[in-house]
Design a protein around this motif. Structure first.
Motif, PDB file in Angstrom:
ATOM      1  N   PHE A 263     -56.918   9.419 -41.714  1.00  0.00           N
ATOM      2  CA  PHE A 263     -55.703   9.774 -43.373  1.00  0.00           C
ATOM      3  C   PHE A 263     -56.190   9.667 -44.754  1.00  0.00           C
ATOM      4  O   PHE A 263     -55.588   9.937 -45.008  1.00  0.00           O
ATOM      5  N   LEU A 264     -56.594   7.583 -44.694  1.00  0.00           N
ATOM      6  CA  LEU A 264     -56.212   7.510 -46.413  1.00  0.00           C
ATOM      7  C   LEU A 264     -57.376   9.050 -47.173  1.00  0.00           C
ATOM      8  O   LEU A 264     -56.283   8.982 -48.228  1.00  0.00           O
ATOM      9  N   ALA A 265     -58.465   9.383 -46.920  1.00  0.00           N
ATOM     10  CA  ALA A 265     -59.288  10.115 -48.122  1.00  0.00           C
ATOM     11  C   ALA A 265     -57.946  11.182 -48.194  1.00  0.00           C
ATOM     12  O   ALA A 265     -58.021  11.237 -49.062  1.00  0.00           O
ATOM     13  N   TRP A 266     -57.356  11.996 -46.919  1.00  0.00           N
ATOM     14  CA  TRP A 266     -56.489  13.255 -46.870  1.00  0.00           C
ATOM     15  C   TRP A 266     -55.295  12.896 -48.260  1.00  0.00           C
ATOM     16  O   TRP A 266     -55.167  13.496 -48.695  1.00  0.00           O
ATOM     17  N   THR A 267     -54.782  11.756 -47.831  1.00  0.00           N
ATOM     18  CA  THR A 267     -54.184  11.516 -48.406  1.00  0.00           C
ATOM     19  C   THR A 267     -53.784  11.454 -50.188  1.00  0.00           C
ATOM     20  O   THR A 267     -52.596  11.432 -50.956  1.00  0.00           O
ATOM     21  N   GLY A 268     -54.801  10.555 -50.285  1.00  0.00           N
ATOM     22  CA  GLY A 268     -55.060  10.045 -51.637  1.00  0.00           C
ATOM     23  C   GLY A 268     -55.819  12.057 -52.408  1.00  0.00           C
ATOM     24  O   GLY A 268     -55.272  11.948 -53.614  1.00  0.00           O
ATOM     25  N   THR A 269     -55.866  12.762 -51.602  1.00  0.00           N
ATOM     26  CA  THR A 269     -56.275  14.098 -52.329  1.00  0.00           C
ATOM     27  C   THR A 269     -55.126  14.803 -52.394  1.00  0.00           C
ATOM     28  O   THR A 269     -54.707  15.502 -53.045  1.00  0.00           O
TER      29      THR A 269
END
Length: 321
Positions: A92-98
């Protein structure tokens, strides 16, 4: 993976959700309870090609069927998880960061039990058809309803049935359930319902709008098994923290316990003190604006056409700058 045909799925309060979630060009949307993808399908239909849509669900069968429904839409990513714990998930954190570094334009949470879960006897959510006492939303983890019941005392089971089902006859019902378990008569959903009927007999023909005597007990045990209300307020606060200024959060609840938590949490974040008979010690921070403060109920037409929607209520709030 169960081999079942996806049931007919009618998303609740769909038009009201579409009317109240703002989807600008390149919208970033978070669907915290993807389910069978009914709301997602409609929202994606309103989004442009530059949009990004993240769907989250703890139920592996729901994720599988949602992907079948929504196809290979490049705007869509589906993650395993639930609305309570997703906020610290590395994916989730990786997706939102991108895709959503500045937050989301729209976040949706449909807190109800899905059509898939209710209409699949093997899942154990309903006493309409006989099935094992499972009731887990994530079939890969946690105790089943039967395992959970086996660990309860008369007092703890009665407390859960009263707290989560608002059932006045919780104590005799708890004793009847544990008696049936101790005598080896509790293995299926109908066994559980029959235990309830020994306390509150089922009438041969229900009047229109009258619920089955076992409904409250089933609701209570399902909530307890899945921890549905344990961290709902904290999850809503986390969702608000991930909204962009002007972004909106829409939450659909299906019973008074859920709706009370949603209402009080949103009011608190809107700077409205909700403690009757008490004086707020200091002004509360105001980070939300309530849209339709009393909530939105289904129209008479929707309630008639889709009976599961009758108890639903939609609450919407907008993040302030």
């Amino acid at each position: 993976m169960m081999t079942i045909q996806p049931p007919t799925h009618v998303p609740v309060l769909l038009q009201e959700v579409l009317d109240n979630l703002v989807l600008p060009p390149g919208a970033r949307v978070l669907d915290l309870t993807l389910g069978l993808g009914g709301h997602a399908e409609a929202l994606l239909g309103r989004c442009d090609k530059a949009a990004s849509y993240l769907g989250v669900d703890r139920d592996p069968e729901a994720r599988y069927l949602a992907r079948r429904r929504l196809g290979d839409d490049g705007r869509l990513e589906i993650l395993a998880g639930n609305y309570e714990d997703i906020w610290t998930d590395p994916q989730f954190l990786a997706w939102t960061g991108t895709h959503a570094p500045g937050g989301f334009d729209a976040i949706l949470a449909d807190l109800g039990v899905s059509t898939l879960q209710l209409r699949t006897p093997e899942r154990g959510f309903s006493f309409r058809d006989e099935g094992p006492l499972d009731m887990r939303m994530d079939t890969n983890s946690g105790p089943t309803a039967l395992e959970w019941i086996a660990e309860q005392t008369d007092e703890s089971l009665a407390d859960a049935i009263y707290q989560f089902g608002e059932e006045r006859a919780s104590r005799p019902i708890a004793r009847a359930i544990l008696r049936a378990h101790g005598e080896g008569r509790l293995a299926t959903t109908r066994d559980l319902a029959q235990a309830v009927y020994t306390v509150i007999p089922r009438e041969p023909a229900k009047r229109k709008g009258q619920s089955d005597p076992a409904t409250r007990t089933f609701q209570a045990i399902r909530i307890a098994v899945n921890g549905e209300l344990d961290r709902l307020a904290a999850a809503l606060e986390a969702a608000v923290s991930h909204l962009r200024p002007g972004g909106r959060l829409a939450v659909i609840s299906f019973h008074s316990l859920e709706d009370r938590i949603v209402k009080q949490t949103l009011r608190r974040l809107a700077g409205t003190y909700d403690g009757p008979g008490r004086v707020a010690p200091a002004p509360l921070p105001k980070i939300l604006k309530l849209i339709h403060p009393g909530g939105i109920a289904p129209s008479e037409a929707e309630a008639a056409a889709n009976p599961p929607s009758r108890s639903a209520r939609l609450r919407v709030a907008e993040r302030l700058p």
